[in-house]
Enzyme design. Sequence first.
Site, PDB file in Angstrom:
ATOM      1  CB  CYS A  48      10.948  -0.649   4.728  1.00  0.00           C
ATOM      2  SG  CYS A  48       9.289  -0.796   5.025  1.00  0.00           S
ATOM      3  CB  CYS A  99       7.370   1.806   4.365  1.00  0.00           C
ATOM      4  SG  CYS A  99       8.428   1.127   3.291  1.00  0.00           S
ATOM      5  CE  LYS A 109       5.439   6.244   3.187  1.00  0.00           C
ATOM      6  NZ  LYS A 109       6.077   6.349   1.998  1.00  0.00           N
ATOM      7  CE1 TYR A 162       8.060   6.371  -2.068  1.00  0.00           C
ATOM      8  CE2 TYR A 162       9.221   6.117  -4.215  1.00  0.00           C
ATOM      9  CZ  TYR A 162       9.126   5.839  -2.856  1.00  0.00           C
ATOM     10  OH  TYR A 162       9.956   4.980  -2.365  1.00  0.00           O
ATOM     11  CD  GLU A 198       4.807   8.784   0.078  1.00  0.00           C
ATOM     12  OE1 GLU A 198       4.003   7.837  -0.377  1.00  0.00           O
ATOM     13  OE2 GLU A 198       5.920   8.503   0.474  1.00  0.00           O
ATOM     14  CD  GLU A 216     -21.489   2.974  -5.358  1.00  0.00           C
ATOM     15  OE1 GLU A 216     -22.493   2.227  -5.882  1.00  0.00           O
ATOM     16  OE2 GLU A 216     -21.825   3.947  -4.334  1.00  0.00           O
TER      17      GLU A 216
END
Length: 544
Positions: free
Chosen positions: A116, A121, A124, A251, A255, A518
């Site tokens: 990570c 993470c 990235k 993913y 990405e 919203e």
Amino acid sequence: MASTSAFVSIAPVLAKLPLCRASSVLRTSVFTPVRAAPSSRHVRAAPSVPQRGAAQRGANRWATTMAGGGANGSSKYDYDLFVIGAGSGGVRASRIAAGHGARVAVAEEAALGGTCVNVGCVPKKLFSYGSHYSHDFADAAKYGWSVPEMPTVDWPTLIANKNAEILRLNGIYGRMLENAGVELKVGAATLTGPHSVEVNGVAHTAETILVAVGGEPFVPTFPGSEHVITSNEAFFLESLPRRVLIAGGGYIAVEFACIFHGYGSQVTQLYRGDLFLRGFDHDVRTHLAGEMTDRGIDVRFNTDVKAVVKNADGSFTTTLKDGSTVETDVVMFATGRKPKTSELGLEAAGVTTGKSGEIPVDDFSQTNVPSIYAVGDVTDRVALTPVAIAEGHCFADTLFDNNPRSPNYEYIPSAVFSQPAIGTCGLTEEQAVAQFGEDDVDVFKSAFRPLKHTLTQRPGERELMKLIVRRSTDVVVGVHVVQSAAGELIQLAGVALKAGVTKKLFDSTIGVHPTSAEELVTLRQSERAKAEAAAAAEAKKATA
């Protein structure tokens, strides 16, 4: 022998070095901390192993440790806990266990922080942040800014700044271990038995061993596979490639396709199936595929790499299984990851593994060997950093604080930092239908252009908001968002889902205007109701 504070003092020097060189420097040093006083992305089922009362043994071990004086007591082992791997899960388990009074050592052969922090993470996300600026510069003109020419990318500056930040984080991890009183062993650890580990030729014993080595990229073997890179190498490219081919549909592949495209590369992404991001909600997958294509990324499904040939000029010709070819400067494979267990010596300790090298564990992260546990990606449960941290914390509390507990894998929010990003929590529509039946599932969704891009009219920026509701209980069982800030939004959605939020509560909540979020509290008509209304209108029209 130097303490971890020595790491802190040389951090500024390391920050000026490439991370690979800095890691080499770290591996030549040994940091032994001064002991602190003890203080009082779609869930897969975990592999099944016999339950052996890990919680009870944890209580017994806690009592034994405390009776022996905790960290200062005697023991026939060198340590109460030896952790293999100083990534997110391993560091959390080490710190918490030491805080409960255990004598703890952790071994790490590379830079602290694991995947990570170093090649996952964190870098990235930094790359993802940077890749958005090309759009921001272009959009600024629509908002009245005079942008005389498009700025250029200084790729080496990005890499240098990223390396410096990662090294800063490495230092923080070192200090956390030192402050907790955890002894750091720099080197590769190998299991030699149920209670023994060897690091750099030195044997160590421990009452409990925790395996937290994580995973690594997997590249299949094919003609020219030696020419491809993975996400690990992508973080250290010396220059920005003009053309990039990315193989994979998870993913990471998505990405990086968006990252390279944002920085100006010509990107082709291949996936062997009908649609990428298998396991995600179908509407989310189709929506993102359309937006990425609209942005200019060449997304190709139902095709795969057959061979890669390196050309004389350093470029690559990739032949696909449909017979076509693609010329690029980099070929990157993001076709999955595998547990990093092949050289751990698990067989010597009697630990069983699955077909991909994963370590099956029970609810308390215990393997088939009572003294050996495992957390994080190496167990192939839920491959997310926060999950590994939770597993490590639960493990330490169970064994060293007389507090048996295990992670709750229900309603884990997660994000994909694509462009636009994905935020997801709970069941997909497909999973909900399979679990409750089609008649007991209502779907509420809306796709639209956000306010920001009504001026820019930028393609590839349409957003999607989707709620999955169980009709019989009105409970919201899934939230799925495709939106630029989806990662930030889905975190609070996760809290709401864990609290058992109903659709009625969503409807009674006042929206924040004007925002995209919203939309989640103004979705009034289900897809079922829309279809029924449309059918009634058609019937009325036919009889008129």
